[in-house]
Structure formats: C-alpha cells, structure tokens
Design a protein around this motif. Structure first.
Motif, short mmCIF file in Angstrom:
data_model
loop_
_atom_site.label_atom_id
_atom_site.label_comp_id
_atom_site.label_asym_id
_atom_site.label_seq_id
_atom_site.Cartn_x
_atom_site.Cartn_y
_atom_site.Cartn_z
N GLN A 50 0.83 -1.21 0.00
CA GLN A 50 0.00 0.00 0.00
C GLN A 50 0.86 1.26 0.00
O GLN A 50 0.58 2.22 -0.72
N LYS A 51 1.91 1.27 0.78
CA LYS A 51 2.78 2.45 0.84
C LYS A 51 3.45 2.70 -0.51
O LYS A 51 3.64 3.86 -0.91
N GLY A 52 3.85 1.63 -1.19
CA GLY A 52 4.44 1.80 -2.52
C GLY A 52 3.45 2.41 -3.49
O GLY A 52 3.77 3.35 -4.24
N TYR A 53 2.21 1.91 -3.48
CA TYR A 53 1.17 2.48 -4.33
C TYR A 53 0.96 3.96 -4.01
O TYR A 53 0.91 4.81 -4.89
N ASP A 54 0.83 4.26 -2.72
CA ASP A 54 0.54 5.63 -2.30
C ASP A 54 1.64 6.61 -2.67
O ASP A 54 1.37 7.73 -3.10
N LEU A 55 2.89 6.18 -2.51
CA LEU A 55 4.00 7.09 -2.82
C LEU A 55 4.03 7.42 -4.31
O LEU A 55 4.24 8.57 -4.70
N ALA A 56 3.79 6.42 -5.15
CA ALA A 56 3.79 6.66 -6.59
C ALA A 56 2.63 7.56 -7.00
O ALA A 56 2.78 8.45 -7.85
#
Length: 406
Positions: A50-56
């Motif tokens: 989720q954090k990877g998705y959100d950062l992108a």
C-alpha cells in the motif's frame, strides 16, 4: 507520513464502511482499485504494498498527473482489506468492479491472493497490473488482462544455489557432495520457489536431505531445525514470506544451530537485521530490487533516490515489495498516456506493449503477462546491512561463504 485521499479511502475500507460509488473516470480523477492485506498473516507486506502504491500516486499527482488524450487526470486508489484471505480478495475485486465501477485494478499482496482475484478481473475484462504475485502458475492460464512487473518465483533463489555450488570448495567439497535442507510454506509462491530450487539443485547434483513443509501458522519450525542440527546440511533454504523468515532466524539463534549457507526469501520485508541483529548475519536473501541497483526513471530518479524518498515518507528503507508496487502505478500511468484513452480494452492493449525502464528495473511483458526484462538479485547480510552479492553485474561486494562460526 503521506496524507491524501488514498489513505482516507483505506481507512473507510478498513472499517468496513460503505461509501458512494467511485467511477474510474469520474471528473478529472482516475480511480484504481486494490484489495490489499491490511490485516491477517500478510499484513506486513500488505502495508509495504500500500505504501508503494501511495508514494507513486502522490509523486505522479505532484508532477502534474497523467495526460490522456489531451486531458490531465489525477490518480487515486480505492482500497479494501482482503484480510489475507483469498476468498475475501475475490469478493472485494468483484465489489470494486461491479459496485464501485472501477475499471483498473492494482494487484494484492502474494501469489495466492493474486490467483484468487485474477479470474474475476479476467471475467470482467478489467486490466490488473500486479507487483506481488510471482507464482509461475499465474501465467499458465492464458490470462489477457493480468500483467506482473516482478520476476517469477522459480527464479527467486537460483542465484543462491549457483553461489553455493561456486563456493563448494570453500566447504572442502564438490557441489555433488553438498547436502541441502529445504523448508517451505505450502502456498503457491513458496512451492514455486521450491520447484525452482529443486531444478537448480539437480543441475548441480546436490543432495536434498530434508524437504519439509512449514507449519500453517509459520510460528514454529523447530521440528525441521532439530533435523538440521542432527544431519548438518551445508545449505538450508527457507521460504515462508515475512513471518517464515523471522521464525527461521529467531529459532536458528535460539537453538544455536549454525548452517554454512542460509538462503531465504523476504529477509528485508521481515526486517531481520533490525529484529535479530547479529543472528541475521551472512543470510542470503533473494530480492526483486535493491536501492544500490543502477536503474532510474524520470519520475523517481535512481533506485537510491526512490529509497530516500520512501524513507522520508515512512521512516524506513523500502523493501522490494514497496518498490515494485510503486513501479506498478508508473506502468499504469505510462499505459494511460500511450493509450490516449481510458477505455479498458485500449489500456489493456497499451499495457501489453509496455517497454519501459523504471527505478525498479526494465519492464516488458511477454504474451502470458509476466515481465521478461528484469533479473532477480541476491542480498547477503554483512556488517548489519543488505549487500548485493549476485548477479556479478550488480554485486556490491563478494559473498562470504561459508558463514563464519563465531
């Protein structure tokens, strides 16, 4: 921490509340859907995903969004918690598509969850770009709407077996004289890793002396380790996601068992250095990505730049699960722009012709939807850090094999 609508939606989803339908082309926003493990046994890696998705998403939006056919769109993600349960994941994928009107899905965490959701997206002809389902069995179903940006699971620990064979002499043996112990979770991903390891061991004529299944809860592998202590294999290979990796390091230390070569998956996601310190030393870890790799793109810059930005946002160095998840959003943005349309079929066709370099590595899909352009890498824990030791093209340093006994 990041504060934007994706997190608000996640909070709503986690509470199980209903919200008004969100459509994939509502106004000036493209909404991607994702069922992710926020609770249950995969919650650690679900959080990284989720954090990877959100950062992108934040990075793309801050850079001006996505230009599609002359119009600019922001991106957001609607999340639901799949509770690390495949049946729940499939149900939520159906909900995202049928009730929420989502036309583009991001993948869940793990091969098992992806395997549950893929038939749903395929049935509805909804593209899914997934970053955390590596099982090769995902790519034998003739799916046309599934695209995976990561290397497939049978390749995860191939470098570790090769490295063991190359260093057999340091153990005073020939590769064919080496004894190997295996301990794998009984899930799609780990069993595919096992199949790849067995193929590689066979090529080197290495003998398997233990071939155990990890317990379902991944909490206790002492039965296997008791055999390891008695049979003294030259190499122990473990795959049980983050929980399995943590259990292996903890119990090897508790039972005071030394293995000359220890190789496993999910070391960095499990935080073995932070949790276990010296006990994690010399562990070999298959990885999809590392901050030291020489990949780069216009959005994030280098792999190291991405790592710094992630650390600044979330307070820890990103494991590869976060990096590949961020890259999945980049792949969608690239496909939207090239398609010049938000028609799912046109976006699907654009995804199929993807050929791009990202901070995570090269991405190009074959006819089955898997990425054929990026190799795996291999870490070793040295002096409290993850150092890339293979393939040699990317190696930061030479591997220490066998592990010292002190």
């Amino acid at each position: 921490m990041l504060h934007h609508r994706t997190l608000a939606l996640a909070a709503v989803a986690a509470l199980g509340l209903t919200t008004a339908p969100v459509f994939a082309q509502a106004g000036d926003t493209i909404t991607l859907g994702a069922a992710v493990s926020l609770t249950g046994k995969y919650s650690t890696n679900g959080g990284h995903t989720q954090k990877g998705y959100d950062l992108a998403v934040k990075k793309i939006n801050d850079a001006g969004g996505v230009k599609v056919g002359g119009k600019t769109y922001k991106i957001e993600v609607r999340y639901y918690d799949d509770e690390s349960t495949p049946a729940r994941g499939a149900e939520l994928a159906e909900r995202l598509i049928q009730q929420d009107g989502i036309k583009f899905l991001l993948g869940p965490y793990s091969s098992g969850m992806t395997k549950a959701i893929a038939p749903v997206t395929e049935q509805h002809k909804v593209p899914m770009v997934e970053a955390n389902g590596a099982s090769r069995s995902l790519f034998t179903n003739n799916y046309k709407y599934l695209f995976a940006i990561l290397s497939t699971s049978e390749k995860y620990l191939a470098s570790a077996v090769t490295l063991a064979a190359e260093n057999a002499e340091a153990l005073g043996k020939k590769p064919s004289e080496m004894k190997v112990a295996l301990a794998f979770e009984n899930d799609n991903f780990s069993q595919d890793v096992r199949a790849g390891v067995l193929e590689d061991l066979k090529k080197n004529n290495m003998k398997v002396v233990i071939d155990d299944e990890l317990p379902r809860d991944l909490n206790d592998m002492s039965a296997t380790l008791t055999k390891v202590k008695a049979l003294k294999p030259d190499m122990l290979v473990v795959s049980g996601h983050s929980k399995g990796a943590a259990t292996a390091i903890r119990q090897l230390d508790q039972m005071q068992i030394h293995v000359p070569i220890l190789a496993m998956t999910h070391c960095d996601a499990a935080g073995i250095i932070k949790k276990f310190g010296k006990a994690a030393s010399y562990t070999l870890c298959g990885t999809q990505w590392a901050p030291s790799l020489t990949y780069s793109d216009k959005l994030f810059g280098t792999a190291a730049d991405f790592a710094k930005e992630f650390d600044k946002a979330y307070g820890y160095e990103p494991p590869y699960q976060a990096a590949e998840s961020a890259a999945a959003v980049e792949v969608y943005a690239n496909a939207f722009e090239r398609a010049g349309s938000l028609d799912p079929q046109k976006v699907r066709d654009a995804l199929a012709s993807t050929d791009m370099m990202t901070f995570y590595g090269a991405i190009k899909f074959d006819d089955t939807g898997k990425n054929i352009a990026k190799p795996m890498a291999l870490y070793q824990v040295l002096d409290g850090k993850y150092e890339v030791v293979a393939p040699s093209k990317f190696a930061q340093t030479k591997a220490v094999v066998p592990a010292p006994t002190d």
